[in-house]
Design an enzyme around this catalytic site. Structure first.
Site, mmCIF file in Angstrom:
data_model
loop_
_atom_site.group_PDB
_atom_site.id
_atom_site.type_symbol
_atom_site.label_atom_id
_atom_site.label_comp_id
_atom_site.label_asym_id
_atom_site.label_seq_id
_atom_site.Cartn_x
_atom_site.Cartn_y
_atom_site.Cartn_z
ATOM 1 C CB CYS A 2 -0.934 0.208 1.171
ATOM 2 S SG CYS A 2 -1.896 -1.602 1.406
ATOM 3 N NE ARG A 27 4.169 1.521 -1.779
ATOM 4 C CZ ARG A 27 5.240 1.132 -1.104
ATOM 5 N NH1 ARG A 27 6.506 1.459 -1.588
ATOM 6 N NH2 ARG A 27 4.975 0.325 -0.067
ATOM 7 C CD1 TRP A 74 -1.894 -5.972 -1.886
ATOM 8 C CD2 TRP A 74 -1.997 -5.348 -3.981
ATOM 9 N NE1 TRP A 74 -1.567 -7.022 -2.580
ATOM 10 C CE2 TRP A 74 -1.713 -6.791 -3.735
ATOM 11 C CE3 TRP A 74 -1.948 -4.760 -5.157
ATOM 12 C CZ2 TRP A 74 -1.303 -7.613 -4.962
ATOM 13 C CZ3 TRP A 74 -1.794 -5.492 -6.021
ATOM 14 C CH2 TRP A 74 -1.605 -6.804 -6.185
ATOM 15 C CG ASN A 100 1.325 0.955 3.938
ATOM 16 O OD1 ASN A 100 0.233 1.157 3.458
ATOM 17 N ND2 ASN A 100 2.358 1.714 3.196
ATOM 18 N N GLY A 101 0.940 -2.953 6.065
ATOM 19 C CA GLY A 101 1.093 -4.106 7.054
ATOM 20 C C GLY A 101 0.195 -5.038 7.217
ATOM 21 C CD GLU A 481 10.356 -20.032 -11.290
ATOM 22 O OE1 GLU A 481 10.298 -18.984 -11.184
ATOM 23 O OE2 GLU A 481 9.206 -20.784 -12.028
ATOM 24 C CE LYS A 485 10.950 -16.117 -12.429
ATOM 25 N NZ LYS A 485 10.043 -17.007 -13.018
ATOM 26 C CD GLU A 488 9.564 -16.224 -17.231
ATOM 27 O OE1 GLU A 488 8.218 -16.420 -17.061
ATOM 28 O OE2 GLU A 488 10.069 -15.980 -16.108
ATOM 29 C CG HIS A 504 16.567 -42.986 -19.109
ATOM 30 N ND1 HIS A 504 16.720 -44.371 -19.132
ATOM 31 C CD2 HIS A 504 16.426 -42.899 -17.733
ATOM 32 C CE1 HIS A 504 16.510 -45.162 -18.071
ATOM 33 N NE2 HIS A 504 16.496 -43.966 -16.962
ATOM 34 C CE LYS A 603 4.103 -9.915 -12.131
ATOM 35 N NZ LYS A 603 5.406 -10.631 -11.905
#
Length: 608
Positions: A2, A27, A74, A100-101, A481, A485, A488, A504, A603
């Site tokens: 936030c 943000r 947020w 915030n938090g 992963e 990355k 990408e 194999h 995104k």
């Protein structure tokens, strides 16, 4: 996450508050609001939606006054709505609060305040703070803020305005960023430097456990215990674009470094007395949890890789058969699900079209659906039966980093919760797992301290066109992963293989000098992994190994080693993936590509 702004001075507060919030739009947020003292009362305007919606709402009713606070939210506790938007007031409208938090003990405080007659208008944890201010007010704003802060558990940054002392703003930081801007006959508060950079480059950065009392011509810093804090003003030399990135060159690097905080935030409020407790978020009874016969993880891309980790974790802890499905394939294979199946859909945005379609398919067949998502109020969150939010905060870079590690944290919490409900997790094992979970943020910081070593390796591989990742068990899931990355971002062709599969056929692709990244964090298969490393070394591969601190075996078989802090084997993926993210970042940078916006990628993928 936030955005917070605050102003006190000799100008109209509304102009700065709207402008300051606009500098924090990067943000991410879902609602916005202002509170301004107009000389008689605290006036509040807030709305769900964009900052432009708030500006339109108040355009015909300008908010007069030279002291105020503002917020972009947020959503965490409670869906995006006008009622849940900040600022929040107490019942008598004497105090306004932006926050915030996450307040971990807000439910206990809320119940206590309701018993005293306080009426709540929102679903948020923040409203508790405003009501607590009124309940504990002792005639002095500063001492009341200190008393309130000591009652709060969790992470919070606060901006507080009071009708009782309208010549002051009070700011508090506890594990959530807050800066104070120092101007001429005007001062500012903000959750990030870009909000104030147009007006001043002189700032104080509050540290954890500190507060600031701000008037038109003065800023006083102190600890929450009342000790005076003397600190030099910091002069900001960044431009606005750099400031939005927190001084980092790219949002991706900023988000990589935000992972320790994202892990802390995702754990917050979910561990009580050394026990994982998700009962306030998952509506299934203990009997229903015991009745689950099968679990399916369904997701796309990076979230799918989190689901692969989930398979190992839930089968290992809760002893329930688990499948992991690619969402774009799920509904076309006529999946076998029923009312005893728990389908876990994972999506950072909560709007991924393929994942949403899979969710609807599962529900149509009678399955119960649990969503793991980063966005409160998203389509996935609204349509699922239960929701576990990852508190990663907005992720700007296209390549996911902190969202992935936060998804892993939720997977671990879910696994422990299910295992406990099914009577399969002893107190000793639960305590060990929880202790290791709570150590992850600090250990992640330790991994990040190896950045220079990782950078040197990444720049050395940038000239290559092919690369292999190898791993066994959970390391294989992380290898997938890491490979994604690298593809990408750097556009280097890379493949991830379960290390035992090399013989194999894929050994045919290993040639002299080819880079291989070999993950060896899983003790149960370490001997087998070392054998696989020997196979690629014999064919000329240059191997970077990943091993736990203290390893004396794997390092003998590789050319370079990155050491990972020792943790529970199940939790190793959280730490192992961080240097893989850094490798992708620096390889991309070395090859001259756009780190935050890789070609042909979006995104949030909202089409099939």
């Amino acid at each position: 996450m936030c955005g917070i702004v605050g102003y006190i001075g000799n100008k109209e507060a509304q102009n700065f508050l709207l402008e300051g919030l606009s500098k924090l739009e990067y943000r991410g947020y879902d609602s916005a609001g202002l509170a301004i003292y107009n000389g008689e009362a605290i006036s509040v305007q807030k709305t769900k939606g964009r900052l432009a919606d708030l500006a339109n709402k108040i355009s015909s009713n300008v908010m007069k006054g030279s002291i105020g606070i503002g917020h972009t939210r947020w959503a965490t506790h409670g869906k995006p709505s006008d009622e849940n938007s900040h600022p929040h007031l107490d019942g008598t409208e004497q105090f306004a609060v932006v926050h915030n938090g996450i307040i971990e003990n807000y439910m206990d405080l809320k119940e206590e305040l309701i018993e005293k007659g306080h009426v709540f208008l929102s679903e948020t944890d923040t409203e508790v703070i405003a009501k607590l201010m009124a309940d504990l007010y002792d005639g002095d704003l500063v001492s009341t803020v200190r008393k309130v802060a000591k009652r709060l558990s969790g992470a919070f940054a606060l901006g507080i305005l009071s009708k009782h002392e309208p010549n002051k703003l009070v700011a508090v930081r506890m594990a959530s960023p807050l800066v104070i801007g120092v101007g001429e006959e005007e001062n500012f508060i903000a959750s990030d430097i870009p909000a104030i950079l147009k007006h001043t480059r002189d700032v104080y950065i509050l540290e954890d456990g500190e507060m600031a009392v701000i008037t038109e011509g003065n800023v006083e810093l102190s600890t929450l215990d009342g000790a005076e804090v003397n600190r030099e003003v910091m002069r900001v030399s960044w431009d606005i674009e750099t400031a939005e990135k927190g001084g980092y060159d790219h949002f991706m690097m900023k988000e990589i470094y935000e992972q320790p905080k994202a892990i802390r935030d995702t754990l917050a409020g979910r561990i009580r007395n050394n026990q994982v407790d998700l009962s306030q978020e998952i509506g299934l009874t203990v009997e229903q949890l015991k009745g689950i016969e099968k679990i399916q993880f369904v997701a796309c891309g990076t979230a799918y890789h989190a689901g692969l980790v989930g398979k190992y974790v839930l089968e290992g802890l809760a002893r329930i058969p688990v499948e992991t499905d690619i969402a774009s394939e799920y509904r076309y294979r006529n999946p076998i699900v029923d009312e005893k199946t728990l389908v876990v859909v994972v999506s950072q945005s909560g709007e991924t079209a393929d994942t949403l379609a899979a969710l609807r398919e599962a529900k149509s067949k009678g399955a119960r659906v649990l969503a793991i998502t980063n966005v409160v109020g998203s389509s996935v969150a609204r349509e699922a039966d239960d929701v576990l939010i990852t508190w990663a905060g907005p992720e700007i870079a296209v390549a996911s980093t902190k969202a992935y590690t936060s998804q892993l944290i939720v997977v671990y919490l879910l696994g422990a919760y299910l295992a406990k409900a099914r009577g399969l997790l002893s107190e000793e094992t639960m305590t060990e797992l929880v202790t290791n979970l709570q150590q992850l943020p600090e250990q992640a910081e330790k991994v990040l301290a190896q950045e220079q070593t990782v950078e040197a390796y990444a720049r050395s591989i940038a000239k290559h066109h092919n690369l292999f990742f190898l791993g066994r068990g959970l390391d294989y899931a992380v290898a997938l992963e890491g490979s994604l990355k690298l593809k990408e971002l750097s556009y280097i062709h890379s493949e991830a293989y379960a290390a035992g599969e090399l013989k194999h056929g894929t050994l045919a692709l290993i040639e002299e000098g080819i880079p291989v990244i070999a993950l060896g964090t899983q003790k149960a298969v370490l001997d087998k992994m070392i054998s696989n490393i020997q196979e690629v070394k014999a064919r000329g591969a240059y191997v970077l190994g990943f091993a736990p601190e203290g390893d004396n075996e794997l390092k003998k078989s590789v050319d370079e080693v990155i050491y990972i802090p020792v943790t529970h084997d199940l939790l190793a993926p959280v730490l192992t993936v961080i240097p893989l993210q850094l490798i992708s970042y620096y390889a991309c940078q070395e090859r001259g590509y756009d780190v935050d916006k890789p070609r042909n990628l979006a995104k949030s993928v909202t089409v099939e």
